[in-house]
Design an enzyme around this catalytic site. Structure first.
Site, PDB file in Angstrom:
ATOM      1  CD  GLU A  55      -1.293  -2.180   1.809  1.00 55.16           C
ATOM      2  OE1 GLU A  55      -0.347  -2.638   1.759  1.00 55.16           O
ATOM      3  OE2 GLU A  55      -2.144  -3.068   2.869  1.00 55.16           O
ATOM      4  CB  CYS A  87      -1.030  -0.691   5.368  1.00 55.80           C
ATOM      5  SG  CYS A  87       0.498  -1.331   4.759  1.00 55.80           S
ATOM      6  CB  THR A 163       9.991 -39.529 -13.183  1.00 62.14           C
ATOM      7  OG1 THR A 163      10.673 -40.651 -12.407  1.00 62.14           O
ATOM      8  CG2 THR A 163       8.810 -39.248 -12.542  1.00 62.14           C
ATOM      9  CB  ALA A 164      13.875 -42.202 -14.713  1.00 62.66           C
ATOM     10  NE  ARG A 209      21.545 -23.230 -14.676  1.00 63.61           N
ATOM     11  CZ  ARG A 209      21.112 -24.571 -13.935  1.00 63.61           C
ATOM     12  NH1 ARG A 209      21.092 -24.321 -12.404  1.00 63.61           N
ATOM     13  NH2 ARG A 209      20.779 -25.686 -14.757  1.00 63.61           N
ATOM     14  CD  GLU A 264      12.836 -28.615  -8.903  1.00 63.61           C
ATOM     15  OE1 GLU A 264      13.686 -29.110  -9.820  1.00 63.61           O
ATOM     16  OE2 GLU A 264      12.912 -27.255  -9.152  1.00 63.61           O
ATOM     17  CG  LEU A 269      11.854 -35.967  -0.114  1.00 66.58           C
ATOM     18  CD1 LEU A 269      12.376 -36.410   1.414  1.00 66.58           C
ATOM     19  CD2 LEU A 269      12.873 -34.630  -0.645  1.00 66.58           C
ATOM     20  CB  ALA A 271       6.332 -41.649  -2.068  1.00 72.55           C
TER      21      ALA A 271
HETATM   22  N1  LIG Z   1      11.684 -36.489 -13.578  1.00 75.20           N
HETATM   23  C1  LIG Z   1      11.721 -36.175 -12.429  1.00 75.20           C
HETATM   24  O1  LIG Z   1      10.775 -35.021 -12.271  1.00 75.20           O
HETATM   25  C2  LIG Z   1      12.719 -36.327 -11.440  1.00 75.20           C
HETATM   26  C3  LIG Z   1      12.730 -35.237 -10.429  1.00 75.20           C
HETATM   27  C4  LIG Z   1      13.852 -35.698  -9.597  1.00 75.20           C
HETATM   28  C5  LIG Z   1      14.697 -36.706  -9.507  1.00 75.20           C
HETATM   29  N2  LIG Z   1      14.189 -37.948 -10.458  1.00 75.20           N
HETATM   30  C6  LIG Z   1      14.982 -39.089 -10.364  1.00 75.20           C
HETATM   31  O2  LIG Z   1      14.640 -39.662  -9.183  1.00 75.20           O
HETATM   32  C7  LIG Z   1      15.695 -40.481  -8.782  1.00 75.20           C
HETATM   33  C8  LIG Z   1      15.912 -40.480  -7.407  1.00 75.20           C
HETATM   34  O3  LIG Z   1      14.994 -40.837  -6.542  1.00 75.20           O
HETATM   35  P1  LIG Z   1      15.014 -41.709  -5.262  1.00 75.20           P
HETATM   36  O4  LIG Z   1      13.666 -42.119  -4.881  1.00 75.20           O
HETATM   37  O5  LIG Z   1      16.168 -42.697  -5.409  1.00 75.20           O
HETATM   38  O6  LIG Z   1      16.009 -40.561  -4.429  1.00 75.20           O
HETATM   39  P2  LIG Z   1      15.085 -39.329  -3.398  1.00 75.20           P
HETATM   40  O7  LIG Z   1      13.729 -39.258  -3.431  1.00 75.20           O
HETATM   41  O8  LIG Z   1      15.774 -37.859  -4.164  1.00 75.20           O
HETATM   42  O9  LIG Z   1      15.885 -39.395  -2.146  1.00 75.20           O
HETATM   43  C9  LIG Z   1      15.336 -40.254  -1.089  1.00 75.20           C
HETATM   44  C10 LIG Z   1      16.230 -40.260   0.139  1.00 75.20           C
HETATM   45  O10 LIG Z   1      15.405 -39.188   0.590  1.00 75.20           O
HETATM   46  C11 LIG Z   1      15.625 -39.243   2.276  1.00 75.20           C
HETATM   47  N3  LIG Z   1      14.196 -39.011   2.756  1.00 75.20           N
HETATM   48  C12 LIG Z   1      14.018 -38.655   3.957  1.00 75.20           C
HETATM   49  N4  LIG Z   1      12.833 -38.500   4.586  1.00 75.20           N
HETATM   50  C13 LIG Z   1      12.271 -39.457   3.538  1.00 75.20           C
HETATM   51  C14 LIG Z   1      10.911 -40.010   3.511  1.00 75.20           C
HETATM   52  N5  LIG Z   1       9.987 -39.586   4.419  1.00 75.20           N
HETATM   53  N6  LIG Z   1      10.419 -40.807   2.449  1.00 75.20           N
HETATM   54  C15 LIG Z   1      11.553 -41.174   1.583  1.00 75.20           C
HETATM   55  N7  LIG Z   1      12.728 -40.550   1.641  1.00 75.20           N
HETATM   56  C16 LIG Z   1      13.212 -39.721   2.752  1.00 75.20           C
HETATM   57  C17 LIG Z   1      16.175 -40.672   2.367  1.00 75.20           C
HETATM   58  O11 LIG Z   1      17.649 -40.302   2.612  1.00 75.20           O
HETATM   59  P3  LIG Z   1      18.630 -41.174   3.271  1.00 75.20           P
HETATM   60  O12 LIG Z   1      18.755 -42.511   2.782  1.00 75.20           O
HETATM   61  O13 LIG Z   1      19.995 -40.529   2.808  1.00 75.20           O
HETATM   62  O14 LIG Z   1      18.301 -40.831   4.805  1.00 75.20           O
HETATM   63  C18 LIG Z   1      15.825 -41.159   1.159  1.00 75.20           C
HETATM   64  O15 LIG Z   1      16.831 -42.503   0.870  1.00 75.20           O
HETATM   65  C19 LIG Z   1      16.768 -40.057  -9.554  1.00 75.20           C
HETATM   66  O16 LIG Z   1      17.203 -40.953 -10.410  1.00 75.20           O
HETATM   67  C20 LIG Z   1      16.267 -38.979 -10.299  1.00 75.20           C
HETATM   68  O17 LIG Z   1      16.960 -38.800 -11.589  1.00 75.20           O
HETATM   69  C21 LIG Z   1      13.574 -37.501 -11.525  1.00 75.20           C
END
Ligand SMILES: NC(=O)c1ccc[n+]([C@@H]2O[C@H](COP(=O)([O-])OP(=O)(O)OC[C@H]3O[C@@H](n4cnc5c(N)ncnc54)[C@H](OP(=O)(O)O)[C@@H]3O)[C@@H](O)[C@H]2O)c1
Length: 341
Positions: A55, A87, A163-164, A209, A264, A269, A271
């Site tokens: 404002e 304000c 996603t892959a 970027r 991301e 993570l 899930a």
């Molecule tokens: N297409 C897309 O949009 C996209 C985006 C991003 C990534 N990706 C792909 O996804 C793959 C990686 O996925 P990912 O599942 O292996 O790894 P992630 O989801 O990146 O990381 C999983 C890790 O997160 C941590 N974590 C902490 N709290 C958690 C919870 N409540 N639930 C689950 N994990 C938790 C754990 O780490 P710690 O084991 O260290 O404790 C777990 O091992 C890569 O291949 C990447 O290229 C795709």
């Protein structure tokens, strides 16, 4: 509402969208001043925390034209003294006779602006229930209601939900226009979050970027969740914050002022965030590709049956080159055992 005020609201909303990501923990608010002849004579948005509110910025641009005019604001004008004065007082001092606002301030300390203004003889208009468009405020309002940052889950997938590919290749599922949109979006967030699995697999930078590689002015905080260390030599080593689990990350981010964060991935993570009931918005970038098999968006099942699905309400669909961005917000969270986890 008058047509000139609707135009002014669009200008206020655009000003708010431009500063989104730079104002936390304050909300990204936009304001516009309409003079007695119906012309927009000043537009402003919230300055970074500690700076002027929207404002005051709009009044400064309007100058003497504000006298007898209308202020159109995306959020109810604040009524308390923090880093800046109320304000509401600035509006009355400038001679504003009518105030239109789109969203009520949920903050019990800053709220009450509408009542105070009415008490000063200012006409106050607030269409209920929140029918005026002010989407830039949605994450901040969501965060304040939840007491943690608003979380947007972003992923890129093929039309059949991968996603892959089976061999792990994922670059690039989407095309340059979608990737450009992701970077522009990052430049308006407080933080980007990924799991350690993604750090180890992809070595991302998580910066915002442009096509030529230059960085946007506002860079989000870079956050890694997980217990495995970010290896030395990785892009995020030394420049990221690392938290062991989702709860700790969200608590620390909230307490240090973050209100609007983007998750991301990866699949594990993502899930984890959904299962924890900690996803408010979703951005699905859909590439017109089929794989038949590969890595799914979410790393584990959330439900055994359709009735237990997490549901989103679609808020936007945008074509980006060959790809499509579908945006949504959580409509309902469920577990097999009942409502909201
Ligand atoms: N297409 C897309 O949009 C996209 C985006 C991003 C990534 N990706 C792909 O996804 C793959 C990686 O996925 P990912 O599942 O292996 O790894 P992630 O989801 O990146 O990381 C999983 C890790 O997160 C941590 N974590 C902490 N709290 C958690 C919870 N409540 N639930 C689950 N994990 C938790 C754990 O780490 P710690 O084991 O260290 O404790 C777990 O091992 C890569 O291949 C990447 O290229 C795709």
């Amino acid at each position: 509402m008058r047509p000139a005020e609707l135009e002014a609201l669009a200008a206020a909303e655009a000003a708010a969208a431009a500063v989104r990501g730079t104002t936390s923990p304050n909300p990204p608010v936009g304001a516009a001043i309409v003079d007695a002849a119906g012309r927009t004579v000043g537009v402003g948005a919230t300055r970074p925390a500690g700076g002027a509110h929207a404002e005051v910025m709009a009044l400064a641009e309007a100058g003497e034209h504000a006298r007898g005019g209308t202020a159109v604001v995306t959020l109810e004008p604040c009524n308390h003294t923090g880093h800046t004065g109320p304000c509401t007082h600035a509006l009355v001092d400038a001679g504003i006779k009518r105030v239109v606002f789109a969203r009520r301030d949920p903050n019990p300390v800053a709220g009450g602006g509408a009542e105070w203004l009415r008490g000063q003889g200012v006409e106050v208009v607030h269409p209920e229930p929140d029918e005026l468009p002010a989407p830039t405020l949605d994450p901040w309002l969501t965060a304040v209601a939840a007491g943690r940052p608003a979380v947007t889950l972003k992923f890129a997938q093929t039309l059949d939900g991968f996603t892959a590919a089976a061999d792990g290749t994922s670059r690039w599922i989407t095309g340059p226009e979608a990737r450009r949109a992701v970077h522009a979006d990052r430049a308006h967030r407080d933080a980007i979050i990924v799991g350690t699995g993604t750090v180890l697999a992809d070595d991302p930078r998580l910066s915002a970027r442009r096509d030529d590689g230059t960085e946007y002015d506002h860079q989000p905080r870079r956050v890694v969740v997980g217990t495995r260390e970010v290896p030395a030599g990785h892009h995020l080593a030394g420049v990221c914050e690392q938290y062991p689990d989702i709860d700790t990350a969200l608590t620390e981010l909230w307490e240090s002022g973050a209100r609007d964060v983007l998750v991301e991935g990866g699949a594990g993570l993502a899930a984890g965030f959904v299962a924890a009931g900690a996803v408010d918005f979703v951005q699905a970038y859909l590439a017109p590709k089929l794989l038949g098999a590969g890595h799914p968006v979410l790393g584990r099942p959330l439900t055994e049956t359709l009735a237990g699905a997490f549901e989103f309400e679609t808020t936007g669909v945008r074509r980006l080159g060959a790809d499509v961005l579908v945006e949504g917000r959580v409509a309902r969270r469920r577990r097999a055992t009942g409502e909201n986890p």
